[in-house]
Write a protein that holds these residues in place. Structure first.
Motif: not given
Length: 251
Positions: A110, A134, A225
């Motif tokens: 990230k 992300r 995620d």
């Protein structure tokens, strides 16, 4: 993207993937040999090799804190390593915040700035934009790239460059230690084990301090995620598959 001299060095190492090797003796299992019976190192490169071997030999390592970088700013890192697994949260030069997790053969990143570096290296247009701010999954070479930027051996380039051994014997927190100064950095001191493996205890430079803890189990978890990128993860990772504690999104 421009880099100051210090960050350019470590980025160049990462671009080479196998560059900036610290060398050092290896045993039959590929681990660095301990420095139990060795005399104190008298060369900065030799000491860096011994420290790298000590990191690899330890059951677990946790390094956390800040140091003054070569550009006059302050960099920080929190890195936890256990075996081949590692978790990093760092802010190095103008690359901004870098978060990196490696669990077994899986690696995740990230960091918009480092994804841009990976985009340039892989010549995959739009890679950084698809991930954004992300978590994204990495392939093996991508994981090696990021480890070269913010792994424990990268610290030996970023924070420990210019060591001037053999130093002097002293104590730190009641423990026997060897204090190592730095060329052209008066007041900067690395405290390490006085005997045995070359384990750093702390790096101190004014109000900045980088501390080390060894052999205490650390918790490393895969992120939630995660963005799935076919260019970076290969056929082994499929959209919709479970990845750690969170799902994987195809992009």
């Amino acid at each position: 993207m421009g880099f100051r001299t210090g960050s350019a060095v470590v980025v160049a190492c990462a671009l080479a993937l196998t560059g900036c090797e610290l060398g050092g003796a290896k045993d039959s299992e590929g681990k660095g040999k301990p420095a139990v019976t060795e005399a104190p190192a008298t060369d900065g490169g030799e000491l860096a090799n011994r420290i790298s071997a000590a990191f690899k030999k330890a059951r677990a390592v946790h390094a956390s804190g800040t140091w003054k970088d070569s550009g006059g700013g302050v960099s920080r890192i929190d890195i936890r390593m256990q075996g081949a697994d590692r978790q990093v949260d760092a802010k190095v030069f103008e690359l901004g915040r870098i978060e990196f997790v490696q669990v077994g053969e899986k690696a995740y990143l990230k960091s918009p700035a480092v994804w841009k570096l990976l985009e340039n290296e892989s010549k995959t247009k739009g890679l950084a934009a698809r991930v954004g701010d992300r978590w994204g999954a990495l392939n093996a070479s991508g994981g090696q790239f990021v480890d070269k930027l913010v792994g424990l051996d990268a610290l030996l380039v970023l924070a420990f460059g210019g060591m001037n051994p053999p130093g002097t014997v002293t104590t730190l927190g009641g423990r026997p230690a060897r204090a190592i100064g730095f060329k052209d950095s008066p007041g900067k001191t690395m405290y390490m084990a006085a005997s045995g493996d070359a384990r750093p205890f702390a790096l101190v430079d004014g109000k900045e301090r980088l501390g080390f803890e060894y052999d205490v189990p650390v918790r490393i978890e895969e992120p939630r995620d995660v963005v799935f990128l076919p260019h970076m993860t290969g056929a082994a990772s499929r959209p919709g598959a479970e990845r750690g504690r969170g799902g994987v999104r195809a992009v």
